[in-house]
Motif scaffolding. Sequence first.
Motif, PDB file in Angstrom:
ATOM      1  N   THR A 128       0.850  -1.185   0.036  1.00 45.43           N
ATOM      2  CA  THR A 128      -0.088   0.090   0.146  1.00 45.43           C
ATOM      3  C   THR A 128       0.970   1.371  -0.030  1.00 45.43           C
ATOM      4  OG1 THR A 128      -0.179  -0.229   2.327  1.00 45.43           O
ATOM      5  CG2 THR A 128      -2.084  -1.059   1.164  1.00 45.43           C
ATOM      6  N   ALA A 129       0.500   2.146  -0.805  1.00 48.03           N
ATOM      7  CA  ALA A 129       1.159   3.591  -0.671  1.00 48.03           C
ATOM      8  C   ALA A 129       0.268   4.679   0.097  1.00 48.03           C
ATOM      9  CB  ALA A 129       1.153   4.132  -2.317  1.00 48.03           C
ATOM     10  N   VAL A 130      -0.378   4.325   0.962  1.00 47.28           N
ATOM     11  CA  VAL A 130      -1.164   5.225   1.961  1.00 47.28           C
ATOM     12  C   VAL A 130      -0.601   5.080   3.313  1.00 47.28           C
ATOM     13  CG1 VAL A 130      -3.315   5.743   2.798  1.00 47.28           C
ATOM     14  CG2 VAL A 130      -3.265   4.979   0.272  1.00 47.28           C
ATOM     15  N   GLU A 131      -0.063   6.135   3.656  1.00 47.84           N
ATOM     16  CA  GLU A 131       0.598   6.090   5.223  1.00 47.84           C
ATOM     17  C   GLU A 131      -0.630   5.613   5.877  1.00 47.84           C
ATOM     18  OE1 GLU A 131       2.861   8.969   7.993  1.00 47.84           O
ATOM     19  OE2 GLU A 131       2.917   9.575   5.839  1.00 47.84           O
ATOM     20  N   GLY A 132      -0.066   4.933   6.803  1.00 48.60           N
ATOM     21  CA  GLY A 132      -1.017   4.239   7.866  1.00 48.60           C
ATOM     22  C   GLY A 132      -1.744   3.039   7.620  1.00 48.60           C
ATOM     23  N   GLU A 133      -1.915   2.471   6.387  1.00 47.76           N
ATOM     24  CA  GLU A 133      -2.505   1.466   5.792  1.00 47.76           C
ATOM     25  C   GLU A 133      -1.415   0.539   5.624  1.00 47.76           C
ATOM     26  OE1 GLU A 133      -5.801   1.040   5.231  1.00 47.76           O
ATOM     27  OE2 GLU A 133      -6.256   2.944   6.108  1.00 47.76           O
TER      28      GLU A 133
END
Length: 82
Positions: free
Chosen positions: A14-19
Amino acid sequence: MTVAGFTSARRFATAVEGEIGYLALYGLKTDDPQAALAVLEARSGTAGIPFSFGLDMNGISAVLYEAIGPEQLAADQKASQG
């Protein structure tokens, strides 16, 4: 990749921080994709296709997809492939 019928493999995170999430895409060229997938599943977790100890086996799924149209390239990609 040493499983007959599989032509490629690519892993993503994933490229979404926190995911936290992962995806693996496999290319297949075979008359029997179900059989190729069964061989991959049987070899998974062996020395030939090791799993990470941190892998959550309950979150794994495998789904076969079939292309329903040609790959669409962006205009700048079409030009570079000339």
